[in-house]
Design an enzyme around this catalytic site. Structure first.
Site, PDB file in Angstrom:
ATOM      1  N   LYS A 179     -27.995  82.826 -82.393  1.00 60.43           N
ATOM      2  CA  LYS A 179     -26.548  82.357 -82.649  1.00 60.43           C
ATOM      3  C   LYS A 179     -26.499  82.710 -84.554  1.00 60.43           C
ATOM      4  CE  LYS A 179     -25.198  79.848 -79.422  1.00 60.43           C
ATOM      5  NZ  LYS A 179     -26.125  80.172 -78.322  1.00 60.43           N
TER       6      LYS A 179
HETATM    7  C1  LIG Z   1     -25.785  78.703 -77.220  1.00 56.29           C
HETATM    8  C2  LIG Z   1     -25.019  78.108 -76.626  1.00 56.29           C
HETATM    9  C3  LIG Z   1     -25.344  76.588 -76.333  1.00 56.29           C
HETATM   10  C4  LIG Z   1     -26.462  76.229 -76.312  1.00 56.29           C
HETATM   11  O1  LIG Z   1     -27.249  76.061 -77.535  1.00 56.29           O
HETATM   12  P1  LIG Z   1     -28.925  75.905 -77.427  1.00 56.29           P
HETATM   13  O2  LIG Z   1     -29.309  75.762 -78.963  1.00 56.29           O
HETATM   14  O3  LIG Z   1     -29.517  77.116 -76.878  1.00 56.29           O
HETATM   15  O4  LIG Z   1     -29.431  74.994 -76.576  1.00 56.29           O
HETATM   16  C5  LIG Z   1     -24.171  75.935 -75.833  1.00 56.29           C
HETATM   17  N1  LIG Z   1     -22.879  76.237 -75.508  1.00 56.29           N
HETATM   18  C6  LIG Z   1     -22.618  77.452 -76.118  1.00 56.29           C
HETATM   19  C7  LIG Z   1     -21.099  78.173 -75.764  1.00 56.29           C
HETATM   20  C8  LIG Z   1     -23.535  78.361 -76.385  1.00 56.29           C
HETATM   21  O5  LIG Z   1     -23.364  79.758 -76.878  1.00 56.29           O
END
Ligand SMILES: *Cc1c(COP(=O)(O)O)cnc(C)c1O
Length: 397
Positions: free
Chosen positions: A186
């Site tokens: 992210k």
């Molecule tokens: C990455 C992501 C998640 C989940 O996040 P994690 O920290 O990996 O559990 C949920 N929704 C979206 C749209 C994402 O891109």
């Protein structure tokens, strides 16, 4: 994007701070921690950056979604409208709480289509779980209006779009609760981590207690004497929070670079014949982590994607053939493959799940290729890369 590309001395310093105190935990140990509260500082900084009243950090974006749904009293028998294009975690969280996901179509924003959302509303619809995809934003004003009119709860999954705004207001702050992720890929990473944000103090208190066994949290103090609700452990570790704090301070620098590179790419690629770009409701508010383009047909898009692999162009996604982001390949979802016992309300619907048809979304995703904008590129690499992609799209390679 992603934040790990700008990992440096700032992150090291914050982590060292925690190691020096020896207190790796976000709560308690007041005497030993030498005044260091990284998770708490991160929360304060996030409130400031997003201009929101309350933030609670947790262990992941997925647990943030779980906390949001639980805190908003969503569960068995409730329908939650979701998009078919998202990271699978969004859908998992709806199943995990025992509610029924109802898939609406997306539009060319890559997020939920307001018209389709309207047609999915039934007497059982309790919430809309809106996902802002690919660094951009949904038609948040229209979706919010529907929620207000129909008295449906709006939850935002803004895991992919931290820093994006619509008319100056941060995504994630339009609904009752917004969710963010700081996982390895992210914009801001802390290894693993997530956050919920809200302007509702009561909801914040419930969310914070739920994610730590029902403990009351008053500021940085964790009260051990009373538990009002059953909770769980979705706590963030102080070490992860320390990394996130350093990353968050770099957010605007990262976004600026994303925007510059995206603009350069878009200029070159807009010269290609027969392509268009994803619709962005407020271009100025785009966090610009992806450049998403639509080809004239799915055959063309698949061919371009194949050529890009052959030409060793990395960091792009042809979502239609990918496993984790589009419903087409989610056979486990369509067949309700869960190791948890599912509520009867859901099992009764298995044929509906198996026979889901989303022609509009298919038509969009089949033609879509998203290029991830990387922070570790330099300007000449961006130009070179864009020209090469242009040649592929124009059929000159
Ligand atoms: C990455 C992501 C998640 C989940 O996040 P994690 O920290 O990996 O559990 C949920 N929704 C979206 C749209 C994402 O891109």
């Amino acid at each position: 994007m992603p934040g790990y590309e700008v990992f440096g001395d700032e992150e090291r310093k914050e982590v060292q701070d925690v190691l020096d105190s020896g207190v790796l935990f976000r709560y308690s140990f007041e005497k030993e921690r030498m005044g260091r509260w990284k998770a708490y500082e991160f929360e304060k900084e996030l409130c400031k950056k997003l201009n929101v009243g309350y933030t609670h950090l947790c262990s992941s974006g997925t647990t943030a979604l779980d906390i949001a749904l639980a805190s908003l009293d969503i569960g068995i028998g409730d329908e939650v409208i979701v998009p078919p294009f998202t990271f699978i975690a969004t859908i998992e969280s709806v199943f995990n709480i025992g509610a029924t996901p109802v898939f609406a179509e997306i539009d060319e924003t890559m997020s939920l289509d307001p018209e389709s959302v309207k047609s999915c509303i039934t007497g059982k619809t309790k919430a809309i779980l809106l996902v802002h995809m690919c660094g951009s934003m949904a038609k948040i004003d229209e979706i919010k209006k529907i929620c207000d009119q129909k008295e449906i709860i709006l939850i935002e999954d803004a895991c992919q779009s931290i820093g994006a705004t619509f008319k100056g207001k941060s995504v994630g702050t339009f609904g009752k609760i917004g969710c963010f992720s700081f996982d390895p890929l992210k914009t801001i990473t802390c290894g693993e981590g997530g956050a919920i944000v809200t302007n509702d103090k009561k909801l914040y208190e419930i969310a914070s207690a739920y994610s730590d066994h029902g403990h009351d949290h008053l500021g940085t103090i964790r009260s051990d004497d009373d538990h009002h609700i059953l909770g769980t452990n979705y706590r963030i570790c102080e070490l992860n929070a320390a990394v996130g704090l350093a990353q968050l301070k770099k957010l605007y620098i990262m976004l600026e670079k994303n925007r510059m590179y995206k603009k350069m790419m878009e200029e070159i690629l807009s010269e290609c014949t027969g392509i268009s770009f994803a619709e962005i409701p407020d271009k100025e508010g785009d966090s610009a982590t992806f450049l998403t383009m639509l080809m004239e047909s799915s055959e063309k898009a698949r061919n371009v994607a194949k050529k890009m692999v052959e030409e060793k162009i990395d960091s792009f996604f042809y979502w239609y053939d990918a496993k984790w982001h589009y419903i087409r390949k989610w056979n486990h979802v369509k067949n309700l493959k869960s190791i948890r016992k599912l509520p009867l309300e859901l099992i009764d619907k298995i044929e509906d799940f198996r026979n889901i048809l989303l022609p509009k979304s298919d038509h969009i995703i089949g033609r879509t290729i998203s290029i991830q904008i990387k922070l570790n590129w330099n300007s000449s690499e961006v130009i070179e890369r864009s020209k090469k992609i242009r040649k592929i799209i124009d059929g000159n390679i």
